[in-house]
Design a protein around this motif. Structure first.
Motif, short mmCIF file in Angstrom:
data_model
loop_
_atom_site.label_atom_id
_atom_site.label_comp_id
_atom_site.label_asym_id
_atom_site.label_seq_id
_atom_site.Cartn_x
_atom_site.Cartn_y
_atom_site.Cartn_z
N ALA A 67 0.83 -1.21 0.00
CA ALA A 67 0.00 0.00 0.00
C ALA A 67 0.87 1.26 0.00
O ALA A 67 0.59 2.21 -0.74
CB ALA A 67 -0.93 0.00 1.21
N LYS A 68 1.93 1.26 0.81
CA LYS A 68 2.82 2.42 0.86
C LYS A 68 3.41 2.68 -0.52
O LYS A 68 3.45 3.82 -0.99
CB LYS A 68 3.94 2.18 1.88
CG LYS A 68 4.93 3.32 1.97
CD LYS A 68 6.01 3.02 3.00
CE LYS A 68 7.08 4.10 3.03
NZ LYS A 68 8.12 3.81 4.04
N ALA A 69 3.87 1.62 -1.18
CA ALA A 69 4.44 1.77 -2.53
C ALA A 69 3.41 2.33 -3.50
O ALA A 69 3.73 3.17 -4.35
CB ALA A 69 4.98 0.42 -3.02
N GLU A 70 2.15 1.89 -3.38
CA GLU A 70 1.11 2.39 -4.28
C GLU A 70 0.72 3.83 -3.97
O GLU A 70 0.43 4.60 -4.89
CB GLU A 70 -0.09 1.46 -4.26
CG GLU A 70 0.24 0.14 -4.94
CD GLU A 70 -0.97 -0.77 -5.10
OE1 GLU A 70 -2.12 -0.29 -4.99
OE2 GLU A 70 -0.74 -1.97 -5.34
N PHE A 71 0.72 4.21 -2.70
CA PHE A 71 0.48 5.62 -2.36
C PHE A 71 1.55 6.49 -3.03
O PHE A 71 1.25 7.51 -3.64
CB PHE A 71 0.53 5.85 -0.84
CG PHE A 71 -0.77 5.61 -0.12
CD1 PHE A 71 -1.85 6.48 -0.28
CD2 PHE A 71 -0.92 4.53 0.74
CE1 PHE A 71 -3.04 6.28 0.40
CE2 PHE A 71 -2.11 4.32 1.42
CZ PHE A 71 -3.18 5.19 1.24
N ILE A 72 2.81 6.08 -2.91
CA ILE A 72 3.92 6.85 -3.49
C ILE A 72 3.86 6.82 -5.01
O ILE A 72 4.12 7.83 -5.67
CB ILE A 72 5.27 6.33 -2.96
CG1 ILE A 72 5.38 6.63 -1.45
CG2 ILE A 72 6.44 6.92 -3.74
CD1 ILE A 72 6.54 5.95 -0.76
N GLN A 73 3.49 5.68 -5.59
CA GLN A 73 3.38 5.57 -7.05
C GLN A 73 2.31 6.52 -7.58
O GLN A 73 2.49 7.14 -8.62
CB GLN A 73 3.04 4.14 -7.44
CG GLN A 73 2.90 3.93 -8.94
CD GLN A 73 2.52 2.50 -9.28
OE1 GLN A 73 2.61 1.59 -8.46
NE2 GLN A 73 2.07 2.30 -10.50
N GLN A 76 -26.99 5.99 2.50
CA GLN A 76 -25.83 5.28 1.98
C GLN A 76 -26.27 3.92 1.47
O GLN A 76 -27.16 3.29 2.04
CB GLN A 76 -24.74 5.15 3.02
CG GLN A 76 -25.19 4.52 4.33
CD GLN A 76 -24.16 4.70 5.43
OE1 GLN A 76 -22.98 4.55 5.21
NE2 GLN A 76 -24.63 5.01 6.62
N ALA A 77 -25.65 3.49 0.40
CA ALA A 77 -25.95 2.18 -0.16
C ALA A 77 -24.74 1.71 -0.96
O ALA A 77 -24.17 2.47 -1.75
CB ALA A 77 -27.18 2.24 -1.06
N GLY A 78 -24.33 0.50 -0.72
CA GLY A 78 -23.25 -0.08 -1.50
C GLY A 78 -22.12 -0.58 -0.62
O GLY A 78 -22.25 -0.73 0.59
N GLY A 79 -21.03 -0.86 -1.28
CA GLY A 79 -19.85 -1.34 -0.58
C GLY A 79 -18.60 -0.90 -1.32
O GLY A 79 -18.64 -0.66 -2.53
N GLN A 80 -17.51 -0.76 -0.60
CA GLN A 80 -16.26 -0.35 -1.24
C GLN A 80 -15.09 -0.82 -0.40
O GLN A 80 -15.23 -1.16 0.77
CB GLN A 80 -16.20 1.16 -1.45
CG GLN A 80 -16.05 1.97 -0.16
CD GLN A 80 -16.01 3.46 -0.43
OE1 GLN A 80 -16.95 4.02 -0.95
NE2 GLN A 80 -14.94 4.10 -0.04
N ALA A 81 -13.96 -0.84 -1.05
CA ALA A 81 -12.70 -1.15 -0.37
C ALA A 81 -11.75 0.00 -0.64
O ALA A 81 -11.72 0.56 -1.74
CB ALA A 81 -12.12 -2.45 -0.91
N TYR A 82 -10.99 0.37 0.37
CA TYR A 82 -10.03 1.46 0.20
C TYR A 82 -8.84 1.26 1.13
O TYR A 82 -8.84 0.40 2.00
CB TYR A 82 -10.69 2.82 0.43
CG TYR A 82 -11.22 3.08 1.82
CD1 TYR A 82 -10.45 3.75 2.78
CD2 TYR A 82 -12.49 2.67 2.20
CE1 TYR A 82 -10.93 3.99 4.05
CE2 TYR A 82 -12.99 2.91 3.47
CZ TYR A 82 -12.20 3.57 4.39
OH TYR A 82 -12.69 3.81 5.65
N ARG A 83 -7.82 2.07 0.92
CA ARG A 83 -6.64 2.11 1.78
C ARG A 83 -6.65 3.44 2.50
O ARG A 83 -7.15 4.43 1.98
CB ARG A 83 -5.36 2.03 0.94
CG ARG A 83 -5.18 0.72 0.27
CD ARG A 83 -3.82 0.67 -0.44
NE ARG A 83 -3.52 -0.70 -0.72
CZ ARG A 83 -3.45 -1.21 -1.94
NH1 ARG A 83 -3.63 -0.44 -2.98
NH2 ARG A 83 -3.18 -2.48 -2.11
#
Length: 179
Positions: free
Chosen positions: A39-45, A102-109
């Motif tokens: 995740a850290k690498a993707e934040f920086i990317q 609110q309705a739905g679902g999600q994934a995040y960092r």
């Protein structure tokens, strides 16, 4: 069928939010730490300017996989690792409840940067939480350029997937466990 999926996500988020972090196996902790590094690498990317924030922050916590779901009432949960001087010093648990449209679902960092020892200690004492008015910056190229610490913390999120419509209020709570 779609409502059943939403309910399933909500039930899983609630279960995750009450499962104690103390019971995590070493393998699970290692998997969370590996996911944090990714995740850290993707934040920086996604925003190269974040590299200097990671390097200059007093400490930070990364939640690499936060699941969120809701249908009127919502919940989110995730596990992460807390870093100081580039080394893991503990594990953390994020839980969130919200109410509203609110309705739905999600994934995040999510990554939270601490400006000083004071904010880190508050987090480690599990006295740290975000109220409804707290805001996070969505990571895009250059998004971190003008972001400043607010009350000693800076928060960034990165969408991973899913779709959620939301006009709700709620807050995040955190729990810290030393390694």
């Amino acid at each position: 069928m779609k409502n059943l999926n939403i309910i399933w996500v909500l039930v899983m988020a609630c279960i995750l939010s009450v499962s104690p972090i103390l019971g995590q196996s070493k393998a699970k902790k290692n998997k969370i730490i590996a996911d944090c590094e990714t995740a850290k690498a993707e934040f920086i990317q996604n925003d190269g300017l974040m590299k200097s924030i990671f390097e200059s922050a007093y400490a930070y916590v990364i939640f690499p996989n936060v699941g969120k779901g809701g249908l009127g009432v919502g919940a989110a949960a995730g596990n992460g690792a807390v870093y100081q001087n580039g080394k893991v010093i503990g594990m953390a648990k994020l839980s969130q409840l919200s109410i509203g449209f609110q309705a739905g679902g999600q994934a995040y960092r999510e990554v939270i940067f601490f400006e000083s020892k004071k904010e880190l200690e508050r987090f480690k004492d599990s006295r740290f939480e975000f109220a409804a008015q707290a805001s996070a910056v969505a990571v895009t190229e250059g998004a971190s350029a003008n972001v400043k610490y607010a009350d000693g913390v800076m928060v960034f999120t990165m969408q991973k997937g899913g779709l959620m419509y939301e006009a709700s209020i709620g807050g995040q709570k955190f729990r810290f466990n030393k390694l």
